[in-house]
Design an enzyme around this catalytic site. Structure first.
Site, PDB file in Angstrom:
ATOM      1  N   HIS A   1     -36.118 -28.419-128.745  1.00 39.78           N
ATOM      2  CA  HIS A   1     -37.393 -29.130-128.823  1.00 39.78           C
ATOM      3  C   HIS A   1     -37.224 -30.205-129.898  1.00 39.78           C
ATOM      4  CE1 HIS A   1     -41.634 -29.710-129.998  1.00 39.78           C
ATOM      5  NE2 HIS A   1     -41.978 -29.147-128.853  1.00 39.78           N
TER       6      HIS A   1
ATOM      7  N   ASP B   1     -35.439 -21.683-134.635  1.00 44.94           N
ATOM      8  CA  ASP B   1     -36.727 -22.123-134.128  1.00 44.94           C
ATOM      9  C   ASP B   1     -37.228 -21.009-133.209  1.00 44.94           C
ATOM     10  OD1 ASP B   1     -38.838 -23.122-132.728  1.00 44.94           O
ATOM     11  OD2 ASP B   1     -37.849 -24.978-132.105  1.00 44.94           O
TER      12      ASP B   1
ATOM     13  N   GLN C   1     -40.943 -20.077-129.560  1.00 45.76           N
ATOM     14  CA  GLN C   1     -41.139 -19.511-128.221  1.00 45.76           C
ATOM     15  C   GLN C   1     -40.654 -18.068-128.108  1.00 45.76           C
ATOM     16  OE1 GLN C   1     -42.843 -20.866-125.892  1.00 45.76           O
ATOM     17  NE2 GLN C   1     -42.870 -23.048-126.360  1.00 45.76           N
TER      18      GLN C   1
ATOM     19  N   LYS D   1     -49.248 -20.404-130.566  1.00 46.81           N
ATOM     20  CA  LYS D   1     -48.541 -19.984-129.357  1.00 46.81           C
ATOM     21  C   LYS D   1     -48.544 -18.465-129.200  1.00 46.81           C
ATOM     22  CE  LYS D   1     -45.285 -23.856-129.429  1.00 46.81           C
ATOM     23  NZ  LYS D   1     -45.673 -24.720-128.323  1.00 46.81           N
TER      24      LYS D   1
ATOM     25  N   CYS E   1     -41.219 -32.258-124.735  1.00 46.73           N
ATOM     26  CA  CYS E   1     -40.709 -32.578-126.082  1.00 46.73           C
ATOM     27  C   CYS E   1     -39.240 -32.172-126.204  1.00 46.73           C
ATOM     28  CB  CYS E   1     -41.524 -31.898-127.179  1.00 46.73           C
ATOM     29  SG  CYS E   1     -43.220 -32.434-127.223  1.00 46.73           S
TER      30      CYS E   1
HETATM   31  N1  PMP Z   1     -40.042 -25.415-130.932  1.00 49.75           N
HETATM   32  C1  PMP Z   1     -40.266 -25.057-129.675  1.00 49.75           C
HETATM   33  C2  PMP Z   1     -39.173 -24.392-128.905  1.00 49.75           C
HETATM   34  C3  PMP Z   1     -41.508 -25.311-129.099  1.00 49.75           C
HETATM   35  O1  PMP Z   1     -41.737 -24.956-127.835  1.00 49.75           O
HETATM   36  C4  PMP Z   1     -42.512 -25.935-129.866  1.00 49.75           C
HETATM   37  C5  PMP Z   1     -43.881 -26.241-129.291  1.00 49.75           C
HETATM   38  N2  PMP Z   1     -43.859 -26.761-127.994  1.00 49.75           N
HETATM   39  C6  PMP Z   1     -42.212 -26.274-131.174  1.00 49.75           C
HETATM   40  C7  PMP Z   1     -40.979 -26.004-131.688  1.00 49.75           C
HETATM   41  C8  PMP Z   1     -43.207 -26.955-132.058  1.00 49.75           C
HETATM   42  O2  PMP Z   1     -44.323 -26.181-132.246  1.00 49.75           O
HETATM   43  P1  PMP Z   1     -45.585 -26.823-132.971  1.00 49.75           P
HETATM   44  O3  PMP Z   1     -46.019 -27.984-132.134  1.00 49.75           O
HETATM   45  O4  PMP Z   1     -46.583 -25.720-132.984  1.00 49.75           O
HETATM   46  O5  PMP Z   1     -45.136 -27.221-134.328  1.00 49.75           O
END
Ligand code: PMP
Length: 419
Positions: free
Chosen positions: A132, A209, A212, A235, A375
């Protein structure tokens, strides 16, 4: 909450829907909403909404400041929430948990604070092609500012990390390996314990990270053997505006602050400042106080179901969705086929139909999915796709949602065939 075991390894997601007020309303199509976008952000159960209202209504004052009962009450609840997050991820102490806004901020904190102190020109940061943007752009910035090199571990055609490529690149002895536990674009579950072991043997620290993974499966930082972990509350059924960074205590203690100002100091004079103990050293300004209580309530709700059950439930739904989608002509599903390597995130393309059109038609059928690059533009580039459609499962989904998904795909194909 009513958890019925429809199968030994799966509970009745439909029954849990009663806990989530958002499912009370019917979609404008007249059908119940098939919500398949939890990977973006998850609806909130009543217990979380009530915890927020209770915190704001009955326990609200600023924390770590007031010498009066209400503030002491708010502070105790805020710190209790920190302890809940710490226990949930297997941290050895609540002091290893820093409250931040979201996973993005957690990763930026590491990049700024650890990265700018520990990296210089000639060092290597290793990330992957699967990330991401939140686990990619901060490392690009860090590399640009320090002169460190940034390399990416390749991904295979079926969406797994290429561990031979990882091994090769570890030979160059990176200082840091930044990897996601679960890919939000492909659904891949990465073998983090193995990656962390290899990275440590090469002398690197590991940033995970876990945006998820923490919401969807048991995650234990000690078992995984990582050094930093980032998560987002929104999430995992919790409020938005709160997330957490976990890091080993000695790392946090050695790192300089990220943001500076009130709350994070020990003593300030006009000529200099000393920092508060960790984790407060990293929590400048007024934090998300009620949201911390909401996050603790979300964790309580998930723990009542049991994270192993959450994972088993989503694994089951993934298996069913995978075989249903693979059986449809003109549909291609991304990511690994093995259910043990695939979370409840199903990213797919339908031949000849742009994912945005797919999502628009789905919406007419009351099926909410995400369409776009998620993203993760380098992932799209890797597979030469402009975008994908993504269905993601959580506790309130059930086989009914898998049926709604396949039905919506057929309807979309029919509509575009007729056009
Ligand atoms: N890492 C991953 C794998 C994600 O899916 C996301 C959110 N789509 C993020 C980081 C970022 O999360 P946030 O927008 O809550 O900071």
């Amino acid at each position: 909450m009513a958890i019925e075991q429809a199968r030994p390894d799966v509970f009745d997601g439909m029954a849990l829907r009663a806990d989530f007020p958002v499912f009370d309303r019917l979609h404008r199509s007249g059908r119940p909403l098939a919500f398949l976008d939890s990977a973006a952000s998850a609806p909130k159960p009543r217990v979380v909404i009530e915890a927020l209202a209770d915190a704001y209504g009955h326990h609200y004052a600023n924390v770590h400041r007031g010498i009066y009962e209400l503030s002491e009450d708010a502070t105790a609840r805020f710190e209790a929430a920190r302890a809940v997050v710490a226990r949930f991820v297997g941290a050895s102490s609540p002091r290893e948990v820093v409250f931040v806004r979201n996973a993005t901020e957690a990763i930026n904190l590491v990049a700024y604070s650890w990265g700018r102190t520990n990296l210089t020109a000639g060092d290597l940061i290793l990330s992957t092609e699967m990330e991401h943007h939140a686990n990619l752009v901060p490392w690009q910035q860090l590399a640009a500012e320090t002169g460190a090199a940034l390399e990416f571990v390749a991904i295979t055609d079926d969406g797994r990390l290429d561990l031979d490529d990882l091994r090769r690149r570890l030979g160059r002895r990176p200082k840091l390996v930044a990897v996601s536990h679960v890919s939000n674009a492909l659904g891949t579950i990465n073998p983090v314990a193995e990656i962390a072991r290899m990275a440590h043997e090469a002398g690197a620290l590991v940033v995970l990270d876990a945006a998820q993974s923490v919401p969807h499966m048991p995650v234990d930082v000690v078992e995984l053997g990582i050094d930093f972990l980032a998560l987002s509350g929104h999430k995992m059924l919790g409020p938005s505006g709160i997330g957490a960074l976990w890091a080993r205590r000695e790392l946090l203690e050695a790192m300089p602050p990220f943001l500076t100002g009130g709350s994070m100091i020990s003593k300030v004079t006009l000529t200099g400042t000393t920092w508060a103990e960790v984790p407060l050293k990293f929590e400048a300004g007024t934090p998300a106080i009620a949201e911390a209580a909401g996050l603790a309530a979300a964790i309580g709700y998930l723990e009542e179901i049991g994270m192993a059950n959450v994972r088993a439930h989503e694994r089951f739904l993934f298996e069913r969705a995978w075989s249903a989608l693979r059986a449809i002509d003109g549909v291609r599903v991304l990511g690994p086929s093995a259910p043990d390597e695939h979370a409840g995130v199903v990213s797919f393309v339908i031949d000849g139909i742009h994912p945005h059109d797919v999502a628009t038609v789905f919406d007419h059928h009351g099926v909410a999915v995400r369409a776009g690059h998620h993203c993760a533009q380098p992932v799209m580039a890797r597979y030469d796709l402009p975008a994908t459609t993504r269905a993601s499962f959580y506790v309130y989904n059930d086989l009914d949602d898998v049926a709604r998904l396949t039905e919506a795909i057929h309807a979309t194909q029919q509509l575009f065939r007729a056009a």
